[in-house]
Write an enzyme that holds these catalytic residues in place. Structure first.
Site, short mmCIF file in Angstrom:
data_model
loop_
_atom_site.label_atom_id
_atom_site.label_comp_id
_atom_site.label_asym_id
_atom_site.label_seq_id
_atom_site.Cartn_x
_atom_site.Cartn_y
_atom_site.Cartn_z
N THR A 126 4.62 1.26 -1.30
CA THR A 126 5.56 1.32 -0.18
C THR A 126 5.24 2.51 0.73
OG1 THR A 126 7.86 1.92 0.34
CG2 THR A 126 7.12 2.48 -1.85
N ASP A 127 5.61 2.38 2.00
CA ASP A 127 5.43 3.52 2.92
C ASP A 127 6.37 4.67 2.56
OD1 ASP A 127 7.84 2.36 3.72
OD2 ASP A 127 7.35 2.30 5.85
N GLU A 128 7.36 4.40 1.70
CA GLU A 128 8.32 5.46 1.36
C GLU A 128 7.68 6.60 0.57
OE1 GLU A 128 12.28 4.18 0.32
OE2 GLU A 128 12.02 2.27 1.35
N TYR A 154 13.46 6.55 -6.20
CA TYR A 154 12.67 5.32 -6.02
C TYR A 154 11.26 5.65 -5.52
CZ TYR A 154 10.76 1.33 -3.43
OH TYR A 154 9.91 0.37 -2.92
N LYS A 158 7.48 5.30 -7.33
CA LYS A 158 6.39 4.48 -6.75
C LYS A 158 5.16 5.35 -6.51
CE LYS A 158 6.47 0.69 -5.52
NZ LYS A 158 6.14 -0.58 -6.23
#
Ligand code: NAD
Ligand code: TYD
Length: 340
Positions: A126-128, A154, A158
């Site tokens: 994810t870009d997060e 989260y 990741k």
């Protein structure tokens, strides 16, 4: 025939990926591995359950013995790992299960790939993992070189998984790729996430809970464009590489909620500003230059069309989400929004 294990295939993006692959490639057989957590839904997969090139197996990716048995039996050519706890708000309430599935679960898959051999392992990230960008610097974007700088449990879980995947490439020469995508929207999106939550609440004339002032920005991509990008990375991507996926479609949360109200003919008076999310990331924005230059990927669905298709899907598939929101979801909703 390529045998592809798709983990987390009973969730939002994984299921869309399975439909995409079965339709696009007659030479692939899909084995869906899913624990069926609150976010996994077998009814999502009902129309492919009897497909001759599809098999479903209920299994936790943290179950080392079960995963090894499956690899030994199926000898997959490719593994695409979507399985994850995926909701930031839940990670703030209970981080542990995020580390368990997102990080340790990935390590079990890595070990299985190393032990039994694999043509390609793809990690859906994810870009997060890049953290956030300031709202007043529209010139800044996430590239693959942007340092990891996570905000939530989260995204930390990741990012940990990404680092582990990269370490198996460097240390053991495992043929891996990683993709980091921006926010997806489309059919089968679980109703706790912004877009489906707002559509469903608006349809039920319930308050639309916007965090803070609604000015946070996300970079939205129609789910099928994400699936096509992963397929291209599997076929043409360079082993050991990370690819960012996003289509330059930045929107403020409040603007999305207003589009949903307008499309459904509902009053904006339903919009209710509620307490902000802890550590709320301000802005995500992907620079997709690498995946465009190397693989020729570009998004095909414009937001104006994608959001209309998505709203129509929720109108046409009320049974799917009614079943979800009438169950355990009610307790979740009360806990998250009851006193907000
Ligand atoms: P989702 O929550 O809708 O689905 C997750 C699926 O994983 C569910 O079917 C669930 O049952 C399954 N699962 C959870 N724990 C498991 C375990 N231990 N073993 C096996 N299966 C398990 O999530 P999603 O939105 O479809 O996201 C899929 C992946 O894409 C995630 O890895 C997420 O980090 C990533 N991602 C999502 C977005 C987005 O906008 N939704 C954007 C970028 C990346
Ligand atoms: P979400 O769909 O949870 O995705 P993510 O946090 O992974 O980007 O949330 C998208 C944005 O919408 C985020 O800025 C938080 C905001 N949001 C609300 O304002 N209200 C809500 O009820 C939800 C679920 C999210």
């Amino acid at each position: 025939m390529n045998t592809i294990i798709v983990t987390g295939g009973a969730g939002f993006i994984g299921s869309n990926f399975i439909f995409y692959m079965l339709e696009q490639h007659e030479d692939c057989r899909i084995i869906c591995v899913d624990k069926l957590t609150y976010a996994g839904n077998l009814s999502t997969l009902s129309h492919v359950m009897n497909h001759p090139r599809f098999r479903f197996i209920k299994l936790d990716i943290c179950d080392r013995k079960g995963i090894y048995e499956l690899f030994s039996e199926e000898k997959p050519d490719i593994v695409v790992n979507f399985a994850a706890e995926s909701h930031v708000d839940r990670s703030i309430e209970n981080p542990e299960v995020f580390l368990q599935t997102n990080t340790l679960g990935t390590s079990v898959l890595m070990d299985a790939c190393y032990k039994y051999g694999i043509g390609r392992y793809h990690q859906v990230s994810t870009d997060e993992v890049y953290g956030d960008l300031p709202l007043d610097r529209p010139d800044l974007f996430f590239t693959e070189e942007t340092p990891i700088h996570t905000s939530s449990p989260y995204s930390a879980s990741k990012a940990s998984a990404d680092l582990l995947v990269l370490s198996y490439f460097r240390t053991y020469g495992l043929p891996i790729t990683i993709s980091r995508c921006s926010n997806n929207y489309g059919p089968y999106h679980f109703p706790e996430k912004l877009i489906p939550l707002m559509i469903i609440n608006a349809l039920n004339d319930k308050p639309l809970p916007v965090y803070g002032k609604g000015l946070n920005v996300r970079d939205w991509l129609y789910v099928e464009d994400h699936c096509r990008a992963i397929d291209m990375v599997l076929r043409k991507g360079r082993v050991g590489e990370i690819y960012n996926i996003g289509g330059h479609n930045e929107m403020k949360n409040i603007d999305i909620v207003k589009i949903i109200c307008k499309t459904l003919g509902k009053s904006e008076e339903l919009i209710t500003y509620v307490a902000d999310r802890k550590g709320h990331d301000l802005r995500y924005a992907i620079d997709p230059t690498k995946i465009y230059n190397e693989l020729g990927w570009l998004p095909e669905t414009k937001f104006e069309n994608g959001i209309q298709k998505t709203i129509q899907w929720y109108l046409d598939n009320q049974e799917w989400w009614q079943t979800i929101i009438s169950g355990e979801y009610q307790n979740y909703y009360e806990k998250m929004y009851g006193n907000r």
